[in-house]
Design an enzyme around this catalytic site. Structure first.
Site, PDB file in Angstrom:
ATOM      1  N   ASP A 202       0.838  -1.219   0.000  1.00  0.00           N
ATOM      2  CA  ASP A 202       0.000   0.000   0.000  1.00  0.00           C
ATOM      3  C   ASP A 202       0.866   1.259   0.000  1.00  0.00           C
ATOM      4  OD1 ASP A 202      -1.759   2.078   0.640  1.00  0.00           O
ATOM      5  OD2 ASP A 202      -2.455   1.196   2.526  1.00  0.00           O
ATOM      6  N   GLY A 375      -6.016   5.741   7.780  1.00  0.00           N
ATOM      7  CA  GLY A 375      -6.009   4.279   7.861  1.00  0.00           C
ATOM      8  C   GLY A 375      -4.850   3.661   7.114  1.00  0.00           C
ATOM      9  N   HIS A 376      -3.967   4.512   6.568  1.00  0.00           N
ATOM     10  CA  HIS A 376      -2.881   3.995   5.728  1.00  0.00           C
ATOM     11  C   HIS A 376      -1.507   4.266   6.351  1.00  0.00           C
ATOM     12  CE1 HIS A 376      -5.525   3.132   2.286  1.00  0.00           C
ATOM     13  NE2 HIS A 376      -6.191   4.193   2.704  1.00  0.00           N
ATOM     14  N   HIS A 398      -1.520   0.581  -4.952  1.00  0.00           N
ATOM     15  CA  HIS A 398      -2.486   1.441  -4.260  1.00  0.00           C
ATOM     16  C   HIS A 398      -1.955   2.860  -4.072  1.00  0.00           C
ATOM     17  CE1 HIS A 398      -5.595   2.781  -1.470  1.00  0.00           C
ATOM     18  NE2 HIS A 398      -6.251   1.665  -1.662  1.00  0.00           N
TER      19      HIS A 398
HETATM   20 ZN    ZN Z   1      -8.119   1.309  -0.667  1.00  0.00          ZN
HETATM   21 ZN    ZN Z   2      -9.265   0.750   2.417  1.00  0.00          ZN
END
Ligand code: ZN
Ligand code: ZN
Length: 564
Positions: A202, A375-376, A398
């Site tokens: 991510d 959230g990342h 992502h």
């Molecule tokens: Zn996502």
């Molecule tokens: Zn997500």
């Protein structure tokens, strides 16, 4: 590294085709192929940019999947966000396959599929934390990760070409609301015992230094905010899938003697789903229907609403516009926007905040108090994962292109050799062979636009036209010709919308008419056959030139040649 050897000692290749999410935030979708079977990894949608006029959603280009639909073994949904699940209700129109994920992710994905009447085209297969399971030739291991929706997974694919680890959307939250940590231990164990051949991770926050804040830190701030607004009715807004945030809002409210009510269809649905699955805990006697809170004393009420992104039709926007049939906001209310606008939504959010201030509502948002956490994973967390997994090869996923590049640089910094970092974009395919990992063919990967009228009816051409129309307007020029008599039988008629004022006191329309008439005069030989297409060209270029010279604008020029 564990290898499954076939034939003459050469393991069969494994490919990964990226269909979305590499170059934009949204419409995440990848296809992993082993022995002629395809496992999809997420199938999401993207919300349109402001310049995609009239577009409701953007999907991955499904051409490659439709052409190979018989080979699809299933789709793993890493978590329940729409940028990972929202494309399924479209892809399932053409294909049929099972969907694999946590019970919550499946529950969240199910709504749209059910609405589309496509539940009979799929089986929903729940998997649990740490489970390792075989689907056709795919040996998959589901590793818990923390994110802004509960029960997200990283997925390890144990393949004939070594282990591929896909992090899913994640952060390293050392104090998660549900105590479910990102399972770095399992990632480390796989790295140590069999090695990680390829890491896909991510990149959303790859250009953000430091470490993301824990979700529980938001809870603390919420309690302080609630305490500071004691005695007032509190309306909070957050993503309807952010169950941990909803939990913390409810906890803070109930501790302060408030009851909780949900507002907005998706909020109501998701809260019910999460309560049923035990992912959310709100005592039944504290959860009220929105119909029953209007008459309670304001200090005893906390409403949890949708609309944190300023979506025009959402519950919060309606309240801000004084159009809600459920709640009328007044100066005695406090609205807490427990969110951060995702790129593209800033204007809508600002509009809602302004409208709320006009009513006299007290507004708390992430620019004022720390009522939101991402959230990342940020850089230090991404480096942690790189150091624990020690991948042989790396591909950032992502993110927009600059996020991917930032992440690639971090990987290099953490010791992955530059020639083993493949920077891929939508449509690229990675081929894993015994010798290396290299790029293979490319597949169609353009945006598939969805608007009110359906999927794929509008392409880039339509959008370009809409943009021109919205910026510079349209000029239509009618000319009537007598084909048999070989002559133009009318002076051109010029009509415009959105170019200049309709009253046209400047006489531009008349001048434009003359300019086109003169050009036609010059271009046509009386008596010779009339070429309609050539006439259209003459009109377009004469009108275009005039309009540009006189007004420095480029409206859409539409020549209409009527044959009489
Ligand atoms: Zn996502
Ligand atoms: Zn997500």
């Amino acid at each position: 590294m564990r290898r499954v050897t076939v034939g003459w000692g050469i393991a069969s290749p494994v490919t990964i085709t990226f269909l979305g999410g590499l170059g934009e935030i949204g419409r995440n979708c990848a296809a992993i192929e082993i022995e002629d079977r395809i496992m999809l990894l997420d199938c999401g949608l993207m919300f349109p940019d402001a310049d995609m006029l009239g577009v409701d959603l953007v999907l991955p280009d499904f051409t490659y999947l439709r052409e190979n639909k018989d080979r699809i073994e299933g789709c793993i949904v890493t978590h329940g966000h729409e940028d990972h699940t929202g494309g399924l209700s479209y892809l399932l129109r053409d294909c049929s396959f099972p969907i694999i994920g946590s019970a919550l992710a499946l529950g969240l994905a199910r709504s749209r599929i059910e609405e589309a009447g496509l539940l009979d085209r799929t089986d929903l297969i729940p998997v649990t934390d740490g489970e390792r399971r075989q689907f056709g030739p795919f040996d998959c291991e589901f590793i818990p990760v923390a994110h802004s929706v509960p029960n997200g997974f990283a997925t390890a694919f144990h393949t004939p070409q070594g282990t591929i680890l896909h992090t899913g959307d994640f952060k390293i939250d050392l104090n998660p609301v549900d105590g479910r940590l990102t399972d770095l231990a399992t990632m480390g164990a796989i790295a140590k015992h069999e090695g990680i051949r390829l890491l896909l991770a991510d990149s959303t926050n790859a250009d953000q230094h430091g470490h993301s804040r824990s979700e529980t830190s938001v809870g603390k701030v919420l309690r302080e905010v609630f305490a500071a607004h004691r005695g007032r009715r509190i309306v909070t807004a957050c993503f309807a899938s952010h169950i941990h945030r909803i939990q913390q809002i409810a906890d803070a409210a109930i501790d302060q003697g408030r009851v909780v009510a949900t507002l907005g269809l998706s909020m109501k649905k998701n809260v019910r789903l999460a309560l049923d699955l035990g992912v959310l805990k709100i005592p039944a006697n504290k959860l009220f229907d929105i119909n029953d809170v209007a008459d309670l004393p304001p200090g005893e009420v906390c409403v949890i609403s949708t609309g944190s992104q300023g979506e025009p039709m959402s519950a919060l926007s309606r309240m801000a516009a004084k159009e809600s049939k459920w709640l009328t906001l007044t100066e005695d209310d406090t609205v807490v926007l427990s969110s951060h606008p995702i790129p593209g939504n800033e204007m809508d959010v600002t509009k809602v905040i302004d409208a709320l201030f006009r009513i006299g509502v007290d507004v708390v948002h992430s620019g004022i108090e720390d009522v939101h956490a991402t959230g990342h994973a940020k850089q230090e967390e991404l480096k942690t994962v790189l150091s624990i997994t020690r991948p042989k090869w790396f591909t950032p996923v992502h993110g927009e292109y600059h996020h991917l590049v930032s992440h690639a640089r971090l990987a290099e910094q953490m010791g992955v050799p530059k020639n083993r970092i493949n920077l891929c974009e939508d449509g690229d395919q990675l081929v894993l062979t015994d010798d290396s990992i290299s790029k293979g063919e490319t597949v169609p990967s353009g945006y598939l636009y969805v608007d009110g009228s359906g999927v794929g009816d509008i392409g880039h051409g339509v959008l370009r036209d809409r943009r021109v129309l919205s910026e510079d307007g349209i000029v239509v020029i009618f000319v009537a010709v007598d084909v048999k008599a070989h002559e133009i039988i009318s002076t051109p008629e010029v009509i415009s919308r959105g170019w200049i004022s309709e009253s046209d006191t400047s006489g531009l329309i008349d001048e434009c008419t003359v300019a086109v008439a003169e050009a036609l005069e010059r271009a046509t030989d009386r008596g010779s056959a009339i070429d309609i297409e050539a006439l259209q060209k003459v009109i377009r270029s004469a009108a275009g030139r005039f309009v540009k010279q006189r007004t420095k604008r480029r409206p859409m020029i539409v020549p209409v040649v009527v044959e009489i």
